[in-house]
Design a protein around this motif. Structure first.
Motif, PDB file in Angstrom:
ATOM      1  N   PRO B   2      11.555   2.050   3.431  1.00  0.00           N
ATOM      2  CA  PRO B   2      12.016   3.075   2.746  1.00  0.00           C
ATOM      3  C   PRO B   2      12.875   4.078   3.591  1.00  0.00           C
ATOM      4  CG  PRO B   2       9.386   2.867   3.124  1.00  0.00           C
ATOM      5  CD  PRO B   2      10.287   1.780   3.982  1.00  0.00           C
ATOM      6  N   SER B   3      13.376   4.958   2.751  1.00  0.00           N
ATOM      7  CA  SER B   3      14.626   5.811   3.455  1.00  0.00           C
ATOM      8  C   SER B   3      13.962   6.590   4.586  1.00  0.00           C
ATOM      9  CB  SER B   3      15.313   6.367   2.241  1.00  0.00           C
ATOM     10  OG  SER B   3      14.403   7.341   1.764  1.00  0.00           O
ATOM     11  N   TYR B   4      12.741   6.945   4.373  1.00  0.00           N
ATOM     12  CA  TYR B   4      12.499   8.129   5.239  1.00  0.00           C
ATOM     13  C   TYR B   4      11.776   7.372   6.563  1.00  0.00           C
ATOM     14  CZ  TYR B   4       8.150   6.444   2.843  1.00  0.00           C
ATOM     15  OH  TYR B   4       7.162   5.754   2.453  1.00  0.00           O
ATOM     16  N   SER B  43       2.215  12.803   1.635  1.00  0.00           N
ATOM     17  CA  SER B  43       3.449  12.541   1.654  1.00  0.00           C
ATOM     18  C   SER B  43       3.765  11.546   2.796  1.00  0.00           C
ATOM     19  CB  SER B  43       4.244  13.903   2.272  1.00  0.00           C
ATOM     20  OG  SER B  43       5.400  13.638   2.821  1.00  0.00           O
ATOM     21  N   LYS B  44       4.286  10.597   2.492  1.00  0.00           N
ATOM     22  CA  LYS B  44       4.257   9.330   3.215  1.00  0.00           C
ATOM     23  C   LYS B  44       5.391   9.798   4.461  1.00  0.00           C
ATOM     24  CE  LYS B  44       2.990   5.835   0.236  1.00  0.00           C
ATOM     25  NZ  LYS B  44       3.475   4.585  -0.448  1.00  0.00           N
ATOM     26  N   ARG B  45       6.537  10.379   3.850  1.00  0.00           N
ATOM     27  CA  ARG B  45       7.585  10.743   4.642  1.00  0.00           C
ATOM     28  C   ARG B  45       6.966  11.600   5.872  1.00  0.00           C
ATOM     29  NH1 ARG B  45       9.214  15.676   5.290  1.00  0.00           N
ATOM     30  NH2 ARG B  45      10.507  15.610   7.167  1.00  0.00           N
ATOM     31  N   LYS B  47       4.065  11.841   7.282  1.00  0.00           N
ATOM     32  CA  LYS B  47       3.216  11.113   7.867  1.00  0.00           C
ATOM     33  C   LYS B  47       4.025  10.266   8.970  1.00  0.00           C
ATOM     34  CE  LYS B  47      -0.185   9.535   4.555  1.00  0.00           C
ATOM     35  NZ  LYS B  47      -0.488  10.916   3.932  1.00  0.00           N
ATOM     36  N   SER B 135       1.343   0.180  -2.787  1.00  0.00           N
ATOM     37  CA  SER B 135       1.911   1.335  -2.769  1.00  0.00           C
ATOM     38  C   SER B 135       2.259   1.859  -4.048  1.00  0.00           C
ATOM     39  CB  SER B 135       3.472   1.019  -1.926  1.00  0.00           C
ATOM     40  OG  SER B 135       3.901   0.118  -2.632  1.00  0.00           O
TER      41      SER B 135
END
Lengths: 272, 686
Positions: B2-4, B43-45, B47, B135
């Protein structure tokens, strides 16, 4: 479709049920006044008068109607209305968790008045795992938050840095959702497209900024909260309405003529 | 990625994180934790970014700091926040588990705090939300969606490695300092009292019951753990909850009171069934125990109670699924026979019905689960195949899943779901085609199936490749199919597959090849010209045991009724010295049996005179005699005796050779031997 509740005694649903029964039992009736379609064999079921007579013969218990109404009010979170109605109808609400209803109401109000951060806080207190479990809900709430942020500053759009702020918000908080699923990516694209219109409210995606969209999100959250606390997410009344619509579709597919319920809310029948 | 993944907290977020560690009043602390919680949840980002900034450890320290004080509200906020973190990553904060149990042991009065602790504990055991498979799943209904329990029986490919191995014994002195080395499962089982705490808390609330039973499901990771749980006497406790909630649900259905319909009872029934499935999976001892369990209040057996759930018409899908799966597990552990009504009439029909039910199209995982459970049940239970094929209800649906899965799935269904659905469907076809000739014929003759299977072999998805090869394996167990279905294209695919870098592909293709090298197969010539002999000879010394066995097996089949040239090629490839060395030193019984069969095939009547001198007849007979004196199983002795008889007959032409018909069928080179490597009774569908 299997109903797990009492028989559909409500007028609209009763009409549809009677339609199904009469269509099956009297497919060769000659008493219809409607003309047959030129190419398709049409089976007439009953006249409107016969139909209404059959409906009148359906037994309707007031307690059943009361249960349906209470169920609707409680499911949708109309606490005050539910309490008042229960008082008028002499029904006990001892078995209803009114605290939970209250919480859902507060969440709904927060969303509909644009206080998204408050709504998120309330949701995370009531259902701490919900937004982790349901990515789509989390996305819609954050999307709504982002939209309101833009909306508040729309009159100052000429300031370029505000567009930057909206973009930054989307990059930080919404991009992760767009990476995961096509559907959410498409929704995000529509949201960001609002930035290029002079009058976003009049654009094809202007509906995202309408109050009705907030209500939609609020309904979504309400259903999810009901499921989260292991309750039915839909009221029996809305299930009945959908059942009536479904049965009428089935009758239409079989080319049967019957007095169709054209206005479910008003209970208006018309020969089809 | 992922990008984050490399993100750090923003400036505003940093300010917020600083407030966590500032000494302030309780209200300020609660607000800070609450704000961070609201950012992290959903928010996975956040986390990932906050985890990188050490927020999880900070929260853990706060948990320790405030546990001894009466700060229930703050503790709930902290624990809910940690719980969210743990859903994606539990590294560095495994010590939280013991701390949560310590809190639960204190006998805290707040039900909210207890339930918060239990939810957090549950999060430790669930596979992480970052796992690719889950996911994209809609968790709107947490019970109907694939709650990613790490279960032995769910055949998850993403199990943490530590779950599969037996736990190491550690001393209590090293326990605390090296806690991070262990998985959540190790931590729970190291201290037997922790399980007692969970069992005691079952009476707290229905919400607690859900969390605890789900945790117990997650703990069933191998036979030892299953037994440990059973030894804690959880069976009666869970049975009581199961019956209580079945009864509550029935009461609710009949009551005339105004009450909100509650699905809690259904969820609890479902998760209790899931626990029973998990306990008895591949564990005959526990399965036998469950089979004999009686509910003291109603005097019903557990099987009777679960069977009654299968007999109800309007039952939730998940309850039906796990009730069916329970009897499947009892059948696979041989506690119930395949023709037991609960298996053949109830479970099998329920699973077929669920697999073909059109209204669960939003729960694609449930289709996949049902198909995988059918694979598990039918693999090795050929007596059930015709029942499964009855009315072609299942078959027609399988073809839709394979050819046009998008007809069933939502238009936004992600590719991995589609791939998995197709793979499971193909594998189920493979199992169905593995035994009965009429079923093989029906399946093989389905229009476009073979061409689709060929396409799947060329797919970039490993699961599709394996499933297609499994199908070819199942079909290859038929003389008729070997003469009709297998063509040059399939041969070429197999020749490529046997050279794959993926061992699982190599193994399954070797299974197919071991059958299609037989004399009456249309593929034999093409395989030989494709260099299959050399490949098989090379595999004889492979580190993978199954591949070695498949190779000697294939050589054995290759030599059956073969021309002299091929036999000579086999001998030259193996070498005489090596054959003698293997006869003398090989301790692998399967390998030895195949080798002896190979020799018997080499020395059939017409070629013995040409080939025996290569071996030195006397030396060979002496070697075989010595082998006969060793303590080998009867099958090997029989094979040796037959071979000696053949050789003696060739030395003394007047002596009548034992005819092939009088030999024990296990000695015959056959398409249907009884050895694991070919798994004629059970396809390798793992």
């Amino acid at each position: 479709m299997h109903a797990h509740f009492a028989q559909p005694h409500q007028a609209a649903a009763a009409a549809a049920v009677a339609a199904a029964a009469m269509a099956v039992s009297n497919t060769s009736s000659t008493s219809s006044t409607s003309e047959a379609h030129a190419l398709t064999p049409v089976h007439h079921t009953a006249t409107k008068t016969e139909w209404m007579e059959a409906i009148e013969q359906q037994r309707l218990e007031r307690s059943t109607l009361n249960r349906l109404i209470i169920n609707y009010l409680v499911t949708e979170g109309f606490k005050e209305a539910a309490e008042k109605f229960a008082e008028e109808a002499g029904i006990s609400l001892n078995n209803i968790d009114l605290t939970s209803l209250d919480e859902r109401l507060r969440i709904r109000e927060a969303i509909e008045t644009g206080r998204i951060q408050d709504a998120i806080s309330l949701i995370n207190t009531k259902a701490p795992e919900l937004l982790d479990q349901n990515r789509q809900l989390a996305f819609h709430l954050k999307q709504k938050k982002g939209l309101l942020f833009q909306q508040q500053h729309l009159i100052e759009l000429i300031r370029s840095n505000l567009i930057d702020e909206a973009l930054t918000y989307a990059q930080i908080h919404l991009a992760e959702f767009a990476e995961e699923e096509i559907k959410m990516r498409q929704e995000l694209e529509k949201t960001m497209a609002l930035l290029v219109f002079d009058k976003p409210l009049e654009s094809p995606y202007g509906y995202l900024m309408q109050i009705s969209h907030r209500q939609q999100v609020a309904n979504e959250i309400n259903s999810a909260l009901l499921i989260y606390q292991n309750d039915e997410s839909e009221s029996d009344l809305s299930m009945l309405v959908r059942m009536a619509t479904y049965m009428q579709e089935k009758l239409d597919n079989k080319q049967l003529r019957y007095p169709k319920l054209v206005d479910i809310a008003g209970g208006k029948l018309e020969d089809s | 990625m992922p990008s984050y993944d490399d993100d750090l907290p923003t400036q505003d977020e940093e300010i917020l994180l600083k407030k966590l560690v500032e000494n302030g009043e309780a209200e300020q602390r609660i607000r800070a934790v609450s704000e961070i919680k609201n950012l992290v949840i959903g928010s996975k980002r956040c986390k990932a970014a906050f985890f990188r900034a050490g927020t999880a450890e900070t929260l853990y320290n706060l948990l320790k700091e405030f546990s001894s004080l009466n700060h229930t509200e703050l503790l709930v906020e902290i624990i809910d926040c940690i719980s969210s973190f743990v859903k994606t990553n539990n590294k560095t904060i495994l010590g939280c588990i013991q701390h949560l149990f310590a809190l639960l042991t204190l006998g805290i009065e707040s039900a909210d705090l207890c339930e918060s602790c239990l939810r957090c504990l549950r999060s430790f055991f669930l596979p992480k939300l970052s796992t690719k498979i889950f996911s994209k799943v809609d968790y709107s209904n947490p019970f109907l969606t694939p709650i990613p329990f790490v279960l032995l029986c769910d055949q998850d490919t993403h199990k943490p490695p530590s779950l599969i191995t037996q736990p190491q014994k550690i001393s209590s002195a090293t326990q605390l300092s090296s806690i991070e080395q262990y998985s959540p499962f190790d931590i729970v089982f190291e201290n037997p009292q922790l399980l007692d705490i969970l069992i005691r808390l079952l009476s707290l609330s229905k919400s607690a019951q859900l969390s605890i039973v789900e945790i117990l499901c997650c703990l069933c990771v191998n036979n030892e753990r299953q037994q440990q749980l059973v030894d804690k006497n959880i069976i009666p406790a869970i049975m009581h909850i199961l019956v209580e909630n079945i009864h509550d649900k029935q009461q609710n259905n009949h009551t005339n009171r105004i009450t909100q319909a509650s699905l809690t009872d259904e969820y609890i029934v479902g998760v209790c069934l899931k626990l029973f499935c998990s306990l008895c999976y591949e564990n005959p001892c526990v399965a036998q125990q469950l089979h004999g369990t009686i509910h003291t209040e109603t005097n019903q057996t557990l099987c009777e109670i679960i069977s009654s759930l299968l007999n109800k018409i309007h039952r939730p899908v998940v309850i039906s699924y796990y009730a069916a799966k329970f009897f499947v597990n009892l059948c696979k552990t041989k506690v119930l026979s395949a023709d037991h009504p609960s298996v053949s009439l109830e479970s099998l029909t329920t699973l077929v019905h669920l697999s073909t039910k059109s209204t669960i199209n939003k729960c694609v995982y449930l289709y996949i689960e049902c198909l995988d459970t059918l694979i598990y049940l039918l693999n090795g239970n050929s007596a059930l195949h015709h029942t499964a094929m009855y009315t072609e209800q299942l078959l027609s649906k399988l073809f839709i899943y394979i050819f046009t899965p998008t007809k069933i799935l939502d238009e936004h269904a992600d590719e991995s779901s589609v791939v998995q659905l197709r793979s499971s469907s193909l594998t189920l076809l493979a199992v169905l085609s593995s035994h009965h000739e009429d079923i093989k014929k029906r399946i093989a003759e389905q229009e476009n199936l073979i061409s689709t299977a060929i396409d799947c072999c060329r797919s970039p998805h490993l699961s599709l490749q394996l499933a297609a090869l499994c199908l070819f394996h199942g079909l290859s167990r038929s003389v008729h199919q070997l003469r009709t279905t297998f063509n040059d294209t399939i041969c070429d695919i197999l020749l490529d597959a046997i050279k794959s870098s993926d061992l699982s592909v190599v193994k399954i293709s070797s299974c197919v090849i071991s059958n299609i090298v037989l004399e009456f197969s249309t593929c034999r010539t093409r395989l030989l010209s494709g260099g299959i002999l050399e490949i098989l000879l090379n595999f004889l010394t492979h580190t993978d045991h199954d591949l070695c066995i498949n190779s000697i097996w294939a050589l054995r089949n290759l030599s059956y009724l073969s021309v002299l040239q091929i036999k000579q090629d086999i001998i030259n490839g193996l070498t005489i010295d090596r054959i003698y060395s293997l006869l003398d030193q090989c301790t692998d019984e399967q390998f030895l049996l195949c080798l002896l069969s190979l020799l018997r095939n080499l020395f059939d009547e017409k070629d013995t005179d040409a080939l025996l001198p290569l071996f030195n007849a006397t030396k060979l007979l002496t070697t075989l005699q010595q082998l006969l004196e060793k303590n080998h199983p009867e099958g090997i002795h029989r094979e040796i005796t037959t071979l000696i008889d053949h050789l003696n007959s060739s030395n003394n032409p007047s002596q009548q050779r034992v005819s092939s018909e009088s030999m024990n069928s296990t000695c015959r080179t056959s398409l249907f031997p009884e050895y694991v490597c070919d798994e004629m009774d059970q396809l390798d569908c793992s």
